[in-house]
Design an enzyme around this catalytic site. Structure first.
Site, PDB file in Angstrom:
ATOM      1  N   GLU A   1       4.009  13.889 -10.272  1.00 27.65           N
ATOM      2  CA  GLU A   1       3.070  14.882  -9.739  1.00 27.65           C
ATOM      3  C   GLU A   1       3.770  16.198  -9.480  1.00 27.65           C
ATOM      4  OE1 GLU A   1       0.432  13.507  -6.569  1.00 27.65           O
ATOM      5  OE2 GLU A   1       0.342  11.599  -7.614  1.00 27.65           O
TER       6      GLU A   1
ATOM      7  N   ARG B   1       0.358   4.983  -5.684  1.00 25.31           N
ATOM      8  CA  ARG B   1       1.356   6.010  -5.980  1.00 25.31           C
ATOM      9  C   ARG B   1       1.625   5.974  -7.473  1.00 25.31           C
ATOM     10  NH1 ARG B   1       0.342   8.064  -1.864  1.00 25.31           N
ATOM     11  NH2 ARG B   1       1.668   8.525  -0.076  1.00 25.31           N
TER      12      ARG B   1
ATOM     13  N   HIS C   1      -4.979  13.490  -6.990  1.00 23.43           N
ATOM     14  CA  HIS C   1      -4.552  12.890  -5.714  1.00 23.43           C
ATOM     15  C   HIS C   1      -5.490  13.286  -4.560  1.00 23.43           C
ATOM     16  CE1 HIS C   1      -0.690  11.241  -3.594  1.00 23.43           C
ATOM     17  NE2 HIS C   1      -1.797  10.874  -2.950  1.00 23.43           N
TER      18      HIS C   1
HETATM   19  N1  LIG Z   1      -4.100   8.162  -3.426  1.00 24.35           N
HETATM   20  C1  LIG Z   1      -4.149   8.450  -2.146  1.00 24.35           C
HETATM   21  O1  LIG Z   1      -4.539   9.514  -1.714  1.00 24.35           O
HETATM   22  C2  LIG Z   1      -3.727   7.401  -1.169  1.00 24.35           C
HETATM   23  C3  LIG Z   1      -4.371   7.350   0.066  1.00 24.35           C
HETATM   24  C4  LIG Z   1      -3.959   6.398   0.977  1.00 24.35           C
HETATM   25  C5  LIG Z   1      -2.945   5.517   0.649  1.00 24.35           C
HETATM   26  N2  LIG Z   1      -2.345   5.600  -0.556  1.00 24.35           N
HETATM   27  C6  LIG Z   1      -1.288   4.635  -0.921  1.00 24.35           C
HETATM   28  O2  LIG Z   1      -1.808   3.328  -0.707  1.00 24.35           O
HETATM   29  C7  LIG Z   1      -0.803   2.530  -0.123  1.00 24.35           C
HETATM   30  C8  LIG Z   1      -1.421   1.385   0.643  1.00 24.35           C
HETATM   31  O3  LIG Z   1      -2.030   1.832   1.835  1.00 24.35           O
HETATM   32  P1  LIG Z   1      -2.619   0.785   2.900  1.00 24.35           P
HETATM   33  O4  LIG Z   1      -3.047   1.549   4.080  1.00 24.35           O
HETATM   34  O5  LIG Z   1      -3.584  -0.143   2.252  1.00 24.35           O
HETATM   35  O6  LIG Z   1      -1.268  -0.006   3.232  1.00 24.35           O
HETATM   36  P2  LIG Z   1      -1.099  -1.539   3.646  1.00 24.35           P
HETATM   37  O7  LIG Z   1       0.296  -1.638   4.150  1.00 24.35           O
HETATM   38  O8  LIG Z   1      -2.211  -1.972   4.526  1.00 24.35           O
HETATM   39  O9  LIG Z   1      -1.234  -2.328   2.255  1.00 24.35           O
HETATM   40  C9  LIG Z   1      -0.225  -2.401   1.301  1.00 24.35           C
HETATM   41  C10 LIG Z   1      -0.198  -3.834   0.764  1.00 24.35           C
HETATM   42  O10 LIG Z   1       0.717  -3.895  -0.327  1.00 24.35           O
HETATM   43  C11 LIG Z   1       1.314  -5.182  -0.264  1.00 24.35           C
HETATM   44  N3  LIG Z   1       2.526  -5.226  -1.073  1.00 24.35           N
HETATM   45  C12 LIG Z   1       3.758  -4.728  -0.764  1.00 24.35           C
HETATM   46  N4  LIG Z   1       4.616  -4.989  -1.770  1.00 24.35           N
HETATM   47  C13 LIG Z   1       3.906  -5.663  -2.723  1.00 24.35           C
HETATM   48  C14 LIG Z   1       4.234  -6.207  -3.992  1.00 24.35           C
HETATM   49  N5  LIG Z   1       5.470  -6.128  -4.478  1.00 24.35           N
HETATM   50  N6  LIG Z   1       3.247  -6.801  -4.689  1.00 24.35           N
HETATM   51  C15 LIG Z   1       2.000  -6.887  -4.205  1.00 24.35           C
HETATM   52  N7  LIG Z   1       1.625  -6.400  -3.001  1.00 24.35           N
HETATM   53  C16 LIG Z   1       2.578  -5.792  -2.283  1.00 24.35           C
HETATM   54  C17 LIG Z   1       1.572  -5.394   1.218  1.00 24.35           C
HETATM   55  O11 LIG Z   1       1.821  -6.753   1.522  1.00 24.35           O
HETATM   56  C18 LIG Z   1       0.282  -4.866   1.813  1.00 24.35           C
HETATM   57  O12 LIG Z   1      -0.702  -5.867   1.980  1.00 24.35           O
HETATM   58  C19 LIG Z   1       0.005   3.523   0.744  1.00 24.35           C
HETATM   59  O13 LIG Z   1       1.319   3.079   0.965  1.00 24.35           O
HETATM   60  C20 LIG Z   1      -0.043   4.793  -0.069  1.00 24.35           C
HETATM   61  O14 LIG Z   1       1.088   4.888  -0.892  1.00 24.35           O
HETATM   62  C21 LIG Z   1      -2.715   6.532  -1.466  1.00 24.35           C
HETATM   63  O1  LIG Z   2      -0.495   8.099   1.485  1.00 25.60           O
HETATM   64  C1  LIG Z   2      -1.451   8.829   1.713  1.00 25.60           C
HETATM   65  O2  LIG Z   2      -1.923   8.954   2.855  1.00 25.60           O
HETATM   66  C2  LIG Z   2      -2.126   9.566   0.597  1.00 25.60           C
HETATM   67  O3  LIG Z   2      -1.472   9.541  -0.594  1.00 25.60           O
HETATM   68  C3  LIG Z   2      -2.629  10.918   0.955  1.00 25.60           C
HETATM   69  O4  LIG Z   2      -3.747  10.729   1.703  1.00 25.60           O
END
Ligand SMILES: NC(=O)c1ccc[n+]([C@@H]2O[C@H](COP(=O)([O-])OP(=O)(O)OC[C@H]3O[C@@H](n4cnc5c(N)ncnc54)[C@H](O)[C@@H]3O)[C@@H](O)[C@H]2O)c1
Ligand SMILES: O=C(O)[C@H](O)CO
Length: 388
Positions: A304, A275, A322
């Site tokens: 954004e 994010r 994004h």
């Molecule tokens: N750019 C995109 O289109 C896109 C797509 C998918 C997900 N995302 C973002 O990616 C994030 C992660 O997704 P995921 O499925 O891997 O989630 P997830 O919950 O599997 O992984 C997130 C990790 O972050 C860790 N974490 C939390 N706080 C922390 C901190 N202070 N320091 C270090 N690590 C910390 C958690 O322990 C966890 O292991 C989502 O929350 C979303 O915001 C973005």
């Molecule tokens: O959190 C998410 O799923 C992404 O930012 C969009 O796919």
């Protein structure tokens, strides 16, 4: 309160018993079929503007609404959840895994289940982070622009020299689903060593790197290694490539700030597909200006759809809008999971026991399990759990 203006919609199965609203058209047809085959009247907002306001969504919810599928660009807080409750609704799902746009406590107060779409976008998002890493390391965008500008007049020893990844160290901050998938790609694909920082131990990832290292050694190659860092600063100091994959919350807001940028290697590559606000973007622009060999690959931005002033002029930045989860399979899967979260809650189904194992919901040729795939406030609402 001012009367909300009328908003354009497309209606599916007008005589359906349950009224479900989707604030956007979403990829695929399966999510539409799943709702309409299960007695839902589906209203899809067809308003041309990209980001809907709270007033726009209030108008969509109207007087009677059982559930809403919404987007990460929307501000889901007390105003919308209380309106949904007044309209008789019990279910909301983000079409996203991240739900920092949702005030879950406000949803709890109003008894609304909040769904998200984990698992189905892990590999697609990790692949985009890997693409940004390569684009930054090998200066792909700069080189492409150079070609199109007609500036190429022959091979030169110094032309667009970049970084070799093999044998370097990849740092992952947030080694959850996506961070671990990205780490594996970079380790297996480019034989990089790993240093990671997470609040929890990434045991499976560690075992993978150990086993892969042993495989390489047995084949007479330099083994890869892993290290779990005690502090985030250790990752920033040691890694050649750093990719950010934590959730956005108050512990990760501006996690990359001027002090932390200053301890990174001068030629490091920083990637963000989590994010935007995880990075202090104005500080990043200053750092990019002062350190032309420091490169960055960004999928997400602090404000954004805008970029902070100066970022667009930086040759050492690769920027995309994004799109990390934007593969057809993933986006159709996200639509399906979001629709099933809302449908399952309306039907009174239990919540799936493991939100990391959502494959049974994604099989095009089978009826999905009678469960909500992923409800983030299931415990707070006391929702029953499905037996796996
Ligand atoms: N750019 C995109 O289109 C896109 C797509 C998918 C997900 N995302 C973002 O990616 C994030 C992660 O997704 P995921 O499925 O891997 O989630 P997830 O919950 O599997 O992984 C997130 C990790 O972050 C860790 N974490 C939390 N706080 C922390 C901190 N202070 N320091 C270090 N690590 C910390 C958690 O322990 C966890 O292991 C989502 O929350 C979303 O915001 C973005
Ligand atoms: O959190 C998410 O799923 C992404 O930012 C969009 O796919």
């Amino acid at each position: 309160m001012a009367m909300a203006k009328p908003i354009s919609i497309e209606v599916w199965n007008p005589s359906g018993k349950y009224r479900v609203v989707s604030t956007k058209s979403m990829p695929g047809m399966r999510w539409i079929r799943l709702l309409t085959d299960n007695d839902c009247r589906l209203e899809i907002c067809t308003e041309p503007k990209t980001i809907l306001s709270v007033d726009d969504i209030l108008a969509l919810i109207g007087d009677r609404c059982d559930g809403v599928i919404g987007q990460l660009t929307e501000d889901w807080g007390e105003v919308l959840f209380s309106a949904l409750k007044r309209a008789g609704g019990t279910a909301f799902s983000n079409m996203a895994v991240g739900y920092n746009n949702v005030d879950v406590e406000a949803a709890n107060r109003n008894g609304i289940a909040v769904g998200n779409t984990p698992g189905v976008l892990t590999e697609t998002t990790a692949e985009l982070a890997a693409s940004l890493t390569l684009a930054a390391a090998r200066r792909i965008v700069e080189a492409d622009q150079f070609m199109r500008a007609g500036l190429y007049d022959g091979w030169l020893p110094h032309l667009f020299v970049g970084n070799l990844l093999k044998g370097q160290t990849v740092g992952v901050i947030g080694a959850g689903r996506i961070g671990s998938a990205y780490a594996r790609m970079m380790i297996e694909g480019f034989k990089m060593n790993l240093i990671y920082y997470d609040l929890y131990q990434a045991t499976r990832l560690e075992k993978f790197v150990t086993a892969y290292g042993e495989f390489l050694k047995a084949n007479g190659e330099q083994p890869v290694t892993w290290k779990r860092a005690a502090t985030m600063e250790d990752v920033l100091r040691e890694a050649d490539v750093i990719s950010l994959h934590p959730v956005l919350d108050k512990t990760t807001y501006h996690l990359i700030n001027p002090e932390r940028l200053a301890i990174m290697k001068k030629e490091a590559i920083l990637v963000n597909a989590s994010r935007g606000p995880v990075i202090d973007e104005a500080a990043l622009v200053e750092h990019l200006k002062a350190n032309p060999m420091f490169r960055v690959g960004l999928d997400v931005f602090e404000d954004e759809p805008y970029m902070k002033p100066g970022l667009a002029d930086m040759k050492n930045a690769v920027v995309v809008p994004h799109i990390a989860s934007a593969s057809k399979w993933t986006r159709e899967g996200m639509s399906t999971l979001a629709a099933l979260n809302v449908l399952g809650k309306i039907k009174g189904y239990p919540v799936w026991g493991n939100p990391n194992q959502v494959e049974p919901f994604l099989n095009e040729n089978a009826t999905p399990p009678p469960a909500c795939p992923s409800i983030v406030n299931a415990k707070q609402l006391g929702l029953p759990s499905a037996k796996l």
